[in-house]
Design an enzyme around this catalytic site. Structure first.
Site, PDB file in Angstrom:
ATOM      1  N   GLN A 105       0.812  -1.216   0.000  1.00  0.00           N
ATOM      2  CA  GLN A 105       0.000   0.000   0.000  1.00  0.00           C
ATOM      3  C   GLN A 105       0.843   1.263   0.000  1.00  0.00           C
ATOM      4  O   GLN A 105       0.348   2.341  -0.333  1.00  0.00           O
ATOM      5  CB  GLN A 105      -0.939   0.026   1.218  1.00  0.00           C
ATOM      6  CG  GLN A 105      -2.014  -1.045   1.162  1.00  0.00           C
ATOM      7  CD  GLN A 105      -2.941  -0.943   2.346  1.00  0.00           C
ATOM      8  OE1 GLN A 105      -2.642  -1.453   3.414  1.00  0.00           O
ATOM      9  NE2 GLN A 105      -4.055  -0.265   2.194  1.00  0.00           N
ATOM     10  N   LEU A 126      -7.606   1.677   3.149  1.00  0.00           N
ATOM     11  CA  LEU A 126      -7.008   3.001   2.982  1.00  0.00           C
ATOM     12  C   LEU A 126      -6.742   3.329   1.507  1.00  0.00           C
ATOM     13  O   LEU A 126      -6.546   4.486   1.169  1.00  0.00           O
ATOM     14  CB  LEU A 126      -5.705   3.100   3.786  1.00  0.00           C
ATOM     15  CG  LEU A 126      -5.866   2.956   5.309  1.00  0.00           C
ATOM     16  CD1 LEU A 126      -4.501   2.940   5.980  1.00  0.00           C
ATOM     17  CD2 LEU A 126      -6.730   4.072   5.869  1.00  0.00           C
ATOM     18  N   HIS A 155      -7.429  -9.251   5.757  1.00  0.00           N
ATOM     19  CA  HIS A 155      -7.398  -8.129   4.814  1.00  0.00           C
ATOM     20  C   HIS A 155      -5.960  -7.753   4.442  1.00  0.00           C
ATOM     21  O   HIS A 155      -5.630  -7.597   3.263  1.00  0.00           O
ATOM     22  CB  HIS A 155      -8.134  -6.926   5.437  1.00  0.00           C
ATOM     23  CG  HIS A 155      -8.146  -5.691   4.597  1.00  0.00           C
ATOM     24  ND1 HIS A 155      -9.287  -5.204   4.003  1.00  0.00           N
ATOM     25  CD2 HIS A 155      -7.152  -4.834   4.230  1.00  0.00           C
ATOM     26  CE1 HIS A 155      -8.988  -4.104   3.305  1.00  0.00           C
ATOM     27  NE2 HIS A 155      -7.694  -3.857   3.434  1.00  0.00           N
ATOM     28  N   GLU A 156      -5.104  -7.621   5.456  1.00  0.00           N
ATOM     29  CA  GLU A 156      -3.721  -7.176   5.182  1.00  0.00           C
ATOM     30  C   GLU A 156      -2.907  -8.275   4.488  1.00  0.00           C
ATOM     31  O   GLU A 156      -2.102  -7.977   3.601  1.00  0.00           O
ATOM     32  CB  GLU A 156      -3.030  -6.722   6.481  1.00  0.00           C
ATOM     33  CG  GLU A 156      -3.734  -5.603   7.238  1.00  0.00           C
ATOM     34  CD  GLU A 156      -4.110  -4.395   6.397  1.00  0.00           C
ATOM     35  OE1 GLU A 156      -3.463  -4.126   5.367  1.00  0.00           O
ATOM     36  OE2 GLU A 156      -5.090  -3.718   6.773  1.00  0.00           O
ATOM     37  N   HIS A 194      -3.509  -8.284   0.836  1.00  0.00           N
ATOM     38  CA  HIS A 194      -2.742  -7.267   0.094  1.00  0.00           C
ATOM     39  C   HIS A 194      -1.407  -7.834  -0.406  1.00  0.00           C
ATOM     40  O   HIS A 194      -0.922  -7.447  -1.469  1.00  0.00           O
ATOM     41  CB  HIS A 194      -2.436  -6.057   0.982  1.00  0.00           C
ATOM     42  CG  HIS A 194      -3.512  -5.008   1.004  1.00  0.00           C
ATOM     43  ND1 HIS A 194      -3.898  -4.298  -0.104  1.00  0.00           N
ATOM     44  CD2 HIS A 194      -4.271  -4.536   2.017  1.00  0.00           C
ATOM     45  CE1 HIS A 194      -4.847  -3.429   0.224  1.00  0.00           C
ATOM     46  NE2 HIS A 194      -5.103  -3.545   1.512  1.00  0.00           N
TER      47      HIS A 194
HETATM   48 NI    NI Z   1      -6.474  -2.462   2.600  1.00  0.00          NI
END
Ligand code: NI
Length: 160
Positions: free
Chosen positions: A51, A90, A131-132, A135
């Protein structure tokens, strides 16, 4: 420590796979510190290295009222149960999506000192870890939506 810019949806880096960390050196320590500061600045509960444009297998988690921590080379070993959740990211400010996540998971990885850790997580912590870790595989939460009306806008100014 530094607050780093967060990539937005549409940036192709978010769809790439991250590399395993083989040595936890000073540059990884600095990356973790910067990620924690960036996550806090954005009022996020978690942040993954892609991210901020780094394709490395590092995530940080900071649930409200709890000490933030990093997990290096995290892996989900076991998932159980299913529950409907509302989730944001985010990389998609101003949006939320409805999807299903596990009720509990077991994950393993290394902490910032290189120590092997195994954690059993439930509810919000399990959801944030899923979730992370997604990624790191180039998977975004919109990939889990159950239909078009599962994604909706929220008022600007709310936490992401
Ligand atoms: Ni995210």
């Amino acid at each position: 420590m530094a607050v780093l810019p967060i990539l937005r949806f549409g940036n192709p880096i978010l769809r790439q796979k991250s590399k395993r960390i083989s040595s936890i050196d000073g540059s990884i320590q600095k990356l973790i510190d910067d990620m924690i500061e960036t996550m806090r600045d954005a009022n996020g509960a978690g942040l993954a290295a892609p991210q901020i444009g780094k394709l490395l297998r590092v995530i940080v988690i900071g649930l409200p009222g709890e000490e933030p921590f990093a997990l290096i080379n995290p892996q989900i070993m076991k998932k159980s149960g299913e529950r409907e959740v509302v989730e944001g990211c985010l990389c998609f400010p101003g949006y939320r999506g409805k999807m299903k996540r596990a009720v509990s998971i077991t994950a393993k990885g290394r902490d910032r000192h290189g120590k092997e850790v195994r954690l059993k997580a439930e509810d919000l912590l399990a959801q944030t870890l899923e979730h992370e870790i997604d990624h790191l595989h180039g998977v975004l939460y919109i990939d889990h939506l159950q239909g078009e009306d599962s994604l909706y806008r929220i008022h600007q100014g709310e936490t992401p």
